[in-house]
Design a protein around this motif. Structure first.
Motif, mmCIF file in Angstrom:
data_model
loop_
_atom_site.group_PDB
_atom_site.id
_atom_site.type_symbol
_atom_site.label_atom_id
_atom_site.label_comp_id
_atom_site.label_asym_id
_atom_site.label_seq_id
_atom_site.Cartn_x
_atom_site.Cartn_y
_atom_site.Cartn_z
ATOM 1 N N TYR B 450 13.774 0.697 -3.229
ATOM 2 C CA TYR B 450 13.474 0.786 -1.799
ATOM 3 C C TYR B 450 14.000 2.096 -1.220
ATOM 4 N N GLN B 451 15.184 2.463 -1.656
ATOM 5 C CA GLN B 451 15.749 3.727 -1.171
ATOM 6 C C GLN B 451 14.864 4.902 -1.553
ATOM 7 N N ILE B 452 14.354 4.847 -2.800
ATOM 8 C CA ILE B 452 13.468 5.923 -3.247
ATOM 9 C C ILE B 452 12.218 5.960 -2.371
ATOM 10 N N ILE B 453 11.681 4.775 -2.080
ATOM 11 C CA ILE B 453 10.482 4.716 -1.247
ATOM 12 C C ILE B 453 10.760 5.326 0.121
ATOM 13 N N ASN B 454 11.901 4.974 0.702
ATOM 14 C CA ASN B 454 12.258 5.538 2.011
ATOM 15 C C ASN B 454 12.383 7.041 1.947
ATOM 16 N N GLN B 455 13.006 7.489 0.874
ATOM 17 C CA GLN B 455 13.200 8.924 0.700
ATOM 18 C C GLN B 455 11.846 9.648 0.654
ATOM 19 N N LEU B 456 10.918 9.040 -0.095
ATOM 20 C CA LEU B 456 9.588 9.646 -0.227
ATOM 21 C C LEU B 456 8.883 9.692 1.125
ATOM 22 N N ALA B 457 9.026 8.619 1.886
ATOM 23 C CA ALA B 457 8.413 8.585 3.208
ATOM 24 C C ALA B 457 9.038 9.658 4.087
ATOM 25 N N ALA B 458 10.349 9.802 3.957
ATOM 26 C CA ALA B 458 11.039 10.808 4.761
ATOM 27 C C ALA B 458 10.554 12.210 4.410
ATOM 28 N N GLU B 459 10.112 12.383 3.181
ATOM 29 C CA GLU B 459 9.605 13.692 2.770
ATOM 30 C C GLU B 459 8.180 13.926 3.257
ATOM 31 N N GLY B 460 7.628 12.919 3.932
ATOM 32 C CA GLY B 460 6.310 13.114 4.518
ATOM 33 C C GLY B 460 5.166 12.587 3.682
ATOM 34 N N LYS B 461 5.479 11.768 2.681
ATOM 35 C CA LYS B 461 4.398 11.204 1.885
ATOM 36 C C LYS B 461 3.879 9.925 2.556
ATOM 37 N N ALA B 462 2.634 9.641 2.271
ATOM 38 C CA ALA B 462 2.079 8.373 2.743
ATOM 39 C C ALA B 462 2.175 7.379 1.598
ATOM 40 N N ILE B 463 2.678 6.181 1.875
ATOM 41 C CA ILE B 463 2.951 5.244 0.793
ATOM 42 C C ILE B 463 2.289 3.905 1.068
ATOM 43 N N LEU B 464 1.589 3.416 0.065
ATOM 44 C CA LEU B 464 0.997 2.089 0.154
ATOM 45 C C LEU B 464 1.697 1.199 -0.866
ATOM 46 N N VAL B 465 2.338 0.136 -0.383
ATOM 47 C CA VAL B 465 3.060 -0.757 -1.271
ATOM 48 C C VAL B 465 2.298 -2.072 -1.385
ATOM 49 N N ILE B 466 1.974 -2.444 -2.608
ATOM 50 C CA ILE B 466 1.341 -3.735 -2.859
ATOM 51 C C ILE B 466 2.431 -4.671 -3.361
ATOM 52 N N SER B 467 2.532 -5.845 -2.763
ATOM 53 C CA SER B 467 3.574 -6.746 -3.235
ATOM 54 C C SER B 467 3.178 -8.201 -3.009
ATOM 55 N N SER B 468 3.651 -9.054 -3.922
ATOM 56 C CA SER B 468 3.441 -10.486 -3.750
ATOM 57 C C SER B 468 4.547 -11.103 -2.926
ATOM 58 N N GLU B 469 5.634 -10.356 -2.764
ATOM 59 C CA GLU B 469 6.776 -10.921 -2.052
ATOM 60 C C GLU B 469 6.746 -10.467 -0.603
ATOM 61 N N LEU B 470 6.412 -11.409 0.256
ATOM 62 C CA LEU B 470 6.281 -11.064 1.661
ATOM 63 C C LEU B 470 7.580 -10.542 2.276
ATOM 64 N N PRO B 471 8.728 -11.154 1.964
ATOM 65 C CA PRO B 471 9.963 -10.607 2.563
ATOM 66 C C PRO B 471 10.141 -9.130 2.225
ATOM 67 N N GLU B 472 9.713 -8.752 1.028
ATOM 68 C CA GLU B 472 9.833 -7.355 0.632
ATOM 69 C C GLU B 472 8.985 -6.473 1.533
ATOM 70 N N LEU B 473 7.738 -6.895 1.740
ATOM 71 C CA LEU B 473 6.858 -6.104 2.603
ATOM 72 C C LEU B 473 7.409 -6.036 4.015
ATOM 73 N N LEU B 474 7.884 -7.178 4.485
ATOM 74 C CA LEU B 474 8.438 -7.220 5.836
ATOM 75 C C LEU B 474 9.673 -6.339 5.927
ATOM 76 N N GLY B 475 10.382 -6.230 4.801
ATOM 77 C CA GLY B 475 11.636 -5.474 4.809
ATOM 78 C C GLY B 475 11.438 -3.974 4.777
ATOM 79 N N ILE B 476 10.361 -3.506 4.173
ATOM 80 C CA ILE B 476 10.281 -2.058 3.977
ATOM 81 C C ILE B 476 9.081 -1.391 4.644
ATOM 82 N N CYS B 477 8.102 -2.169 5.119
ATOM 83 C CA CYS B 477 6.864 -1.530 5.587
ATOM 84 C C CYS B 477 6.844 -1.310 7.093
ATOM 85 N N ASP B 478 6.091 -0.277 7.486
ATOM 86 C CA ASP B 478 5.866 -0.029 8.895
ATOM 87 C C ASP B 478 4.661 -0.811 9.404
#
Lengths: 531, 511
Positions: B450-478
């Motif tokens: 998750y930290q890596i994903i945040n870091q990548l977003a902070a660098e200006g990348k667009a990120i699409l996360v596919i997940s079966s775990e809803l809490p995960e999506l709720l936890g990290i997605c905009d």
């Protein structure tokens, strides 16, 4: 059809048999010059008697070779050393045979004495065992590095074994040269084969392609008097086209390579017969024969190596250059890794990794230099090994081969052009088969309908003995060469010992099985320790 | 308290150089559901392999007492004879054989070597009814989804007169519906007197279903908690697993980073199935990704999430694909993977072992695999530069391996995932599609991902996360898109999103 076929068959097969039975000497004319110090001039005169095969008819040409090789087993070194060693009846028989042909013996005694009394024979294998012993103590605990290095250790052990069994004959200058030159076409095929096996495919057609391309070159050069400088590129082009044909079906149409090349094995054998009109074609122009069979002129003359006698300077220089290159590249790689803060192997291991192959290489080079000048074929083979080793290790194309063999799906999703890489691999195999085809027919001085029969099996066996994995993704060019040499040494060593071809076949089969069993076993151990 | 059906005492198992298990004691009461928790590599699977005889008696130290008798299994057949059946994470079914054939594989209903098909299928049908699978026993496995295959595995286990059923990550590949069904089934089995041992990363499931939970860390038993007696919370299990308490399972985003312009827009995206003619996998999907944004894609298994992602990524899945991609507002063509990479797209697969990594090669070469051209001059790779690149990623992503020469097949799931991420980050993409980036990864490593994903977003990348775990999506997605049966059925910003709403959209049928 059958009649012409059968008439030419024995001819084409004979030289093969000869190589396995009369292995010690295939270039009998060299016998005289073998160990005489001044050589550059002799090399020329030595070739002279062979020219007896002026008679243009194929059979004659082959027969002269046969005749020559029948005299072949004359090996004075043989005779003398067999006297020393405790030998079987077989050996005695060869000795008898030897005695029939005295002339060769005349010039030898001094050198033979030198080689036996000052005992380079027992000494000779010494550099080889050094590496396995040390390597084993280092690596025995590590299944993975054992797996990587096992092949070289095994090779060293086999060489030592046969060196001892043959009383040092195996490592005699001329024999060493023979081992490499005789199997050069298998080794060339093995280079292409290992690439294909790394990518997870296989090629069963190389023997037939070798036959077809050899036949094509013979028709061009013999029947149509096309100059070799044109005929050879055309033959290579034909190899490329054949490879492209197979590559298309495998890569773009998606048929398993096993099936495509099994079909190719039949198709291109048929093509061979069509091209040849069911008969052997020869002899080849001298240039081609020289390239396949002959030696480089000793441009820089000879140098005396004390009790070892004279040696070709060029050969020695090539050897020194190779050793320097090995040391330099290894050293550069090591310092670069150190600079990047990577762990490197300890100095002892590093030195061992440099010194062991260097010593072995120099030993082979010195022996070759003592025998004659560098064979053209060895030069070619050496160049191919270096080029393809570089490609596999450093080129993007080579990396993609490993990626495809290691995990096809991952490679595809990483943007590797899987189809194109596969296609070119087969084109490459076709070209190398053509190279081997020219050398093989040039060597026999005849393109026969059965040329290259079952060579694919030898090439595949070389690759697997040399550490390739059945599932793909693993293997090295140098490994395949080592695998091919292991078989060549077994062939040669056993025929020196007078073993029949059925025994050789048996041993080679078991070695192949053992090599792959070892691979599977170490993999299992490595796998178990990972969990 | 009922008697113990299984006691494993002081189990120690050593691999060359590694102590995988150290004096592990594991006790299971008869007729309970017992969960095992632990980070990846903690030794859970090894313990189960010792129990089931994969590692035969003599290869480990310690005692196994099953139903009061000391057992010395020399293979998996021995343990199965005693009624211990293990269902592995990777299902061991033959895809081209029927359900019935698979259930009785190696255990065929035969007379004098000839199989009695009527009886076989009848018995299979009975078993299928018991596990609640409504399929014909002659259906081929290949036609079933993962969830149903899992049920076939259980039916197969039940055909063997199972006393104790061990399930290794049974719900890892299942969607919530199938998971719920499976858990119900396990409860039913428990009531029939079959003891279950379940290895799982899904703590909510463990909490819902198990009677006791044993936590293993670094090859040692840390604790066994009784669900009803002890006050068990997910956080308590996590802190025992990782040996530290994770205050927040999802790292905070730096609020100062603003979401920028649109990077990728997918318009009217339609994908057809490559295997079944005429079947539409994705229908008229529209979505967009913006700079510095983490977008989620939620959907049930089979909704078409991976199919959507892969078809966008150089049409690497599906046929007859129509629709248009726009990057920075301009239409682009990505007809193959090479073009997709050239356009700055990256896709990290959900199945890293099959589609992500060359498992027999090292970290260095896996990291460089997708951008080898960047390291090459005239077709020759600069391996020193490659080494320093890989080494850089090993440090920055904290890949736990001694050197980048380590073989990726030997790394734990979390570290393998980091290698996959490194491979794609090195291509310097503008858009990263991460398909199940934390599947089969332990909690500690998840946090790092998750930290890596945040870091990548902070660098200006667009990120699409596919997940079966809803809490995960709720936890990290905009922002979260929901996908149902190949259609985009909803788009929910983070503030408004909750599990109930998303689930509602995800199950929204075709109208």
């Amino acid at each position: 059809m059958a009649s012409t076929d059968s008439s030419s068959k024995p001819d084409t097969e004979k030289p093969d048999e000869v190589t396995s039975e009369g292995t010690p000497v295939t270039e009998p004319t060299d016998e005289v010059t073998t160990k005489v110090t001044p050589k550059a001039s002799d090399a020329v005169t030595a070739e002279e008697p062979v020219k007896v095969d002026e008679p243009v008819k194929t059979e004659d040409a082959v027969r002269t070779e046969d005749a020559v090789t029948v005299d072949g087993p004359v090996k004075t070194g043989d005779a003398v050393t067999t006297d020393d060693a405790v030998k079987t009846e077989d050996a005695v028989k060869t000795e008898d045979a030897v005695k029939v042909e005295e002339p060769a013996k005349v010039e030898e005694p001094a050198l033979v004495a030198a080689s036996t009394s000052s005992a380079p024979a027992p000494k000779a294998p010494a550099p080889a065992p050094k590496s396995p012993a040390a390597a084993r103590s280092r690596f025995s605990f590590n299944a993975n590095s054992l797996r990587q290095n096992g092949i070289y250790i095994a090779f060293a052990l086999i060489v030592v074994l046969f060196a001892i069994l043959t009383g040092g004959d195996l490592l005699q200058p001329q024999n060493l040269s023979n081992i490499i030159v005789q199997k050069s076409y298998i080794l060339i095929l093995a280079i292409g084969m290992i690439l294909i096996i790394i990518a997870g495919h296989i090629d069963l057609s190389v023997g037939s392609v070798l036959g077809a391309t050899g036949a094509f070159s013979a028709v061009l050069m013999v029947n149509h008097d096309v100059h070799w400088a044109i005929a050879i590129p055309l033959t290579l082009l034909m190899g490329a086209l054949i490879g492209a044909w197979q590559g298309y079906w495998v890569a773009y149409f998606g048929i398993p390579a096993f099936i495509v090349t099994l079909a190719g094995m039949l198709v291109f054998r048929a093509l061979t017969l069509v091209i040849l009109g069911n008969q052997g074609i020869g002899p080849f122009p001298d240039t081609v024969r020289d390239m396949a069979n002959g030696f480089t002129p000793g441009w820089l003359g000879n140098v005396a190596l004390g009790s070892l006698g004279g040696a070709d300077v060029i050969t020695l220089l090539v050897g020194v250059a190779l050793v320097v290159t090995i040391v330099w590249t290894q050293w550069r790689g090591r310092t670069a890794r150190q600079k990047l803060g990577q762990s490197v192997e300890s100095m002892t291991v590093f030195l061992l990794k440099i010194i062991a192959p260097s010593v072995v290489l120099m030993f082979v080079i010195v022996q070759l230099a003592r025998f004659k000048n560098l064979p053209w074929v060895l030069l070619l083979l050496g160049a191919l090994v270096i080029i393809y080793s570089l490609i596999t290790a450093r080129a993007v194309f080579g990396r993609h081969i490993y990626a495809i063999g290691g995990n096809l799906n991952a490679a595809t999703l990483s943007g590797v052009k899987v189809k194109s890489v596969t296609f070119w691999l087969f084109v490459n195999m076709g070209v190398l088969s053509a190279v081997a085809g020219i050398i093989f027919s040039g060597r026999l001085n005849l393109a026969g309908p059965t040329a290259g029969n079952s060579f694919e099996l030898d090439a595949i066996a070389a690759a697997f003995i040399g550490g390739a994995a059945v599932q793909g993704g693993v293997g090295k060019v140098i490994g395949a060469i080592t695998g091919g040499l292991i078989m060549a040494v077994i062939d040669n060593g056993m025929s020196l010992l007078g073993a029949g071809s059925e025994q050789v076949m048996l041993v080679k089969g078991l070695v192949l099985l053992a090599a792959v069993a070892f691979d599977v076993w170490t993999k299992r151990r490595a796998g178990a320790s990972s969990r | 308290m009922p008697s113990n059906i299984l006691e494993m005492r002081n189990i120690t198992k050593t691999f060359p150089g590694v102590k995988a298990l150290q004096n592990v004691t594991f006790t299971v009461a008869e007729g309970e559901i017992h969960a095992i928790c632990g980070e990846n590599g903690a030794g859970k699977s090894t313990l189960m392999k010792v129990l089931s005889g994969v590692y035969p008696f003599g290869e480990y130290e310690g005692d196994i007492v099953f139903e009061g008798k000391t057992c010395e299994f020399s293979g998996i057949r021995d343990s199965e004879e005693r009624g211990i059946v293990i269902i592995h994470q990777e299902l061991a079914l033959v895809p081209e054989l029927s359900i019935a054939e698979n259930i009785f594989l190696g255990n065929e209903t035969a007379k004098r070597g000839l199989i009695n098909w009527d009886e076989t299928n009848a018995r299979a049908a009975k078993l299928l009814k018991r596990v609640g699978l409504d399929e014909n026993p002659t259906t081929k496995i290949i036609e079933l989804g993962v969830g149903k295959q899992q049920l076939v595995e259980i039916a197969k286990a039940m055909s063997k007169k199972v006393r104790m059923l061990i399930l290794d990550e049974p719900t890892a590949a299942l969607n919530d519906d199938d998971s719920a069904h499976l858990l119900d089934l396990l409860r039913g089995l428990r009531d029939e007197g079959i003891t279950c041992v379940i290895i799982s990363h899904k703590l909510n499931e463990i909490k819902a279903i198990s009677d006791q939970v044993t936590i293993i860390r670094d090859g040692q038993t840390i604790d066994t908690l009784h669900m009803k007696r002890d006050e068990v919370t997910e956080d308590r299990i996590i802190s025992l697993m990782v040996g530290r308490s994770l205050e927040n399972r999802y790292p905070d985003r730096d609020p100062s980073i603003e979401i920028g312009e649109e990077v990728l827009r997918i318009e009217n995206w339609t994908v057809h199935s490559p295997t079944q003619r005429g079947r539409v996998l994705i229908r008229n999907a529209n979505l967009n990704l913006r700079k510095g944004e983490v977008v989620g894609l939620a959907g049930l298994m089979g909704a078409g999430r991976t199919e959507l992602a892969m078809s966008v990524f150089g049409r690497s899945y599906g046929t007859n694909i129509s629709g248009q991609l726009y990057k920075f507002g301009k239409p682009i063509e990505a007809k193959n993977v090479q073009q997709a990479i050239a356009h700055g797209l990256a896709y990290a697969t959900e199945d890293r072992k099959r589609y992500g990594l060359n498992l027999i090669d090292n970290i260095q070469r896996n990291v460089s695999a997708a951008a080898l051209g960047k390291l090459a001059k005239a077709g020759w790779v600069d391996d020193n530069q490659e080494l320093s690149v890989a080494e850089g990623f090993r440090k920055s992503l904290r890949i736990k391996a001694p050197t980048v020469a380590s073989i990726t097949g030997k790394l734990s799931g979390g570290n393998q995932q980091k290698v996959v991420l490194a491979k794609w980050i090195y291509t310097n993409p503008d858009v990263l599609i991460l398909d199940e980036p934390t599947r089969g990864i332990d909690v500690g490593a998840k946090y790092e991902i998750y930290q890596i994903i945040n870091q990548l977003a902070a660098e200006g990348k667009a990120i699409l996360v596919i997940s079966s775990e809803l809490p995960e999506l709720l936890g990290i997605c905009d922002r979260i898109y929901t996908l149902s049966e190949g259609r985009i059925t909803g788009e929910v910003p983070r503030e408004k999103a909750n599990q109930e709403l998303l689930m509602q959209y995800m199950t929204r049928g075709q109208e």
